[in-house]
Design an enzyme around this catalytic site. Structure first.
Site, PDB file in Angstrom:
ATOM      1  N   GLN A  81       0.844  -1.207   0.000  1.00 43.56           N
ATOM      2  CA  GLN A  81       0.000   0.000   0.000  1.00 43.56           C
ATOM      3  C   GLN A  81       0.877   1.255   0.000  1.00 43.56           C
ATOM      4  OE1 GLN A  81      -3.264  -0.068  -0.360  1.00 43.56           O
ATOM      5  NE2 GLN A  81      -3.604   2.141  -0.202  1.00 43.56           N
ATOM      6  N   HIS A 109      -7.837  -2.557   1.708  1.00 47.09           N
ATOM      7  CA  HIS A 109      -7.143  -3.646   1.006  1.00 47.09           C
ATOM      8  C   HIS A 109      -6.186  -4.399   1.934  1.00 47.09           C
ATOM      9  CE1 HIS A 109      -8.627  -3.214  -3.084  1.00 47.09           C
ATOM     10  NE2 HIS A 109      -8.668  -1.915  -2.850  1.00 47.09           N
ATOM     11  N   ASP A 116     -11.050  -4.842  -5.682  1.00 47.08           N
ATOM     12  CA  ASP A 116     -11.335  -3.995  -6.839  1.00 47.08           C
ATOM     13  C   ASP A 116     -11.629  -4.936  -7.991  1.00 47.08           C
ATOM     14  OD1 ASP A 116     -10.708  -1.795  -5.296  1.00 47.08           O
ATOM     15  OD2 ASP A 116      -8.680  -1.586  -6.108  1.00 47.08           O
ATOM     16  N   GLU A 166     -15.988   5.283  -6.022  1.00 41.44           N
ATOM     17  CA  GLU A 166     -15.214   4.201  -6.645  1.00 41.44           C
ATOM     18  C   GLU A 166     -16.160   3.066  -7.033  1.00 41.44           C
ATOM     19  OE1 GLU A 166     -11.878   2.824  -4.340  1.00 41.44           O
ATOM     20  OE2 GLU A 166     -10.798   4.729  -4.566  1.00 41.44           O
TER      21      GLU A 166
HETATM   22 ZN   LIG Z   1     -10.005  -0.614  -3.856  1.00 42.33          ZN
END
Ligand SMILES: [Zn+2]
Length: 255
Positions: A81, A109, A116, A166
Site C-alpha cells: 500500500q 485492502h 477492486d 469508486e
Molecule cells: Zn479498492
C-alpha cells in the site's frame, strides 16, 4: 445462555471493521494476517480472506460472469500500500492520490475484505478499473448484498468516507449487514454509527429478510475483557468495529 469472553484486541478484527483515515489498522492486526486464498480460480496473486473469496466466487457464478468480471486488486500488505501510494504521488499527483488511494495503514485492502473488480478489457487501469452500472455489472450490483458485498465508496458519500466515488471497489461485510446497509443506503461509517444506538439490554435492531429475523446490537468494549451473553441454540456472529466495541448478530427464528 452462553457467555462469550472477548479481549480488547478483538475490537480490531471481524467482517464489520471500519477502516478509514480516522480508524487505521491496529498493530495487533499487522501481526495476525487474515487467512488468505486466491480471490478466484486462476488469479493466484490476487488474494482475499477465505470467506470473502468463497462469496465472490459464488456471486460471479450466479451472474454468469464467465470471465467478463475480473479481480484487479485484493489484499495488499502495508508495504504494498505504501509503494502504491508513493508511486501514485509521483505519477498522478497529490490531489488524485488522496482521492483514490487510501493512506498506508488505513486501506481496506490491507484487511483482505476488499476487492477492486474490473471489466475484462485489453487495458485495465489498476487504480481506477472500469466497472459500469449496466449489463452484467448492474446484475452483479443487484445481487452483491445477498452475498455480503457493498459498493464501499458511493456517490454522495465522499464527505463521510473521505474517498471519491469508486464504482469498482467492493467490501465484504457479510449477510445480513450488506442488505441492511443497502436498505438504509448507509455507507459503513454511517452504519457503524447507527448501530451504536442499539444495545444488548435496550432496543435491538431487528431486520426481516426472506422469512428470517436478524437481531443486531452493539456492545461497548470494556478496558480488559468484555463478556457477551448469547441465547442457547441460535446462530450468532460477533465482529469488532475497529473503533470502540463489538457488533453482535443473532439469527433468530421468525416470530
Ligand atoms: Zn479498492
Amino acid at each position: 445462555m452462553r457467555s462469550i469472553t472477548l479481549h480488547k484486541g478483538n475490537v480490531y478484527s471481524g467482517y464489520l471493521i471500519l477502516v478509514n483515515r480516522q480508524h487505521g489498522l491496529k498493530q495487533t492486526q499487522a501481526h495476525h494476517s487474515p487467512a488468505l486464498v486466491p480471490s478466484l480460480a486462476n488469479y493466484d496473486t490476487i488474494l482475499l480472506e477465505r470467506r470473502v473469496a468463497a462469496s465472490l466466487t459464488q456471486l460471479l457464478k450466479k451472474v454468469e460472469s464467465r470471465g467478463r468480471i475480473i479481480p484487479v486488486s485484493g489484499y495488499r500488505s502495508k508495504a504494498e500500500q505504501e509503494k502504491l501510494y508513493q508511486d501514485s504521488l509521483i505519477e498522478n499527483g497529490r490531489s488524485f492520490t488522496e482521492q483514490y488511494v487510501a493512506y498506508p495503514g488505513c486501506s481496506e485492502h490491507q484487511t483482505g475484505l476488499a476487492i477492486d473488480l474490473g471489466e475484462n478489457l485489453d487495458e485495465i487501469d489498476f487504480i481506477r478499473p472500469s466497472f459500469p452500472y449496466t449489463g452484467i455489472f448492474a446484475h452483479f450490483r443487484e445481487l452483491a448484498a445477498d452475498y455480503g458485498f457493498i459498493e464501499r465508496y458511493s456517490h454522495g458519500k465522499e464527505q463521510i468516507t473521505g474517498i471519491s466515488h469508486e464504482p469498482w471497489h467492493f467490501r465484504y461485510v457479510g449477510y445480513p449487514h450488506a442488505r441492511i446497509m443497502q436498505h438504509h443506503r448507509f455507507c459503513l461509517e454511517e452504519y457503524i454509527q447507527y448501530l451504536s444506538d442499539f444495545s444488548e439490554n435496550g432496543q435491538q435492531y431487528i431486520f426481516k429478510d426472506k422469512g428470517k429475523n436478524y437481531e443486531v446490537y452493539y456492545v461497548r468494549a470494556m478496558e480488559e475483557t468484555t463478556v457477551i451473553e448469547i441465547p442457547d441454540e441460535c446462530l450468532y456472529q460477533i465482529s469488532g468495529n475497529n473503533v470502540d466495541g463489538f457488533i453482535v448478530t443473532i439469527w433468530s427464528n421468525p416470530l
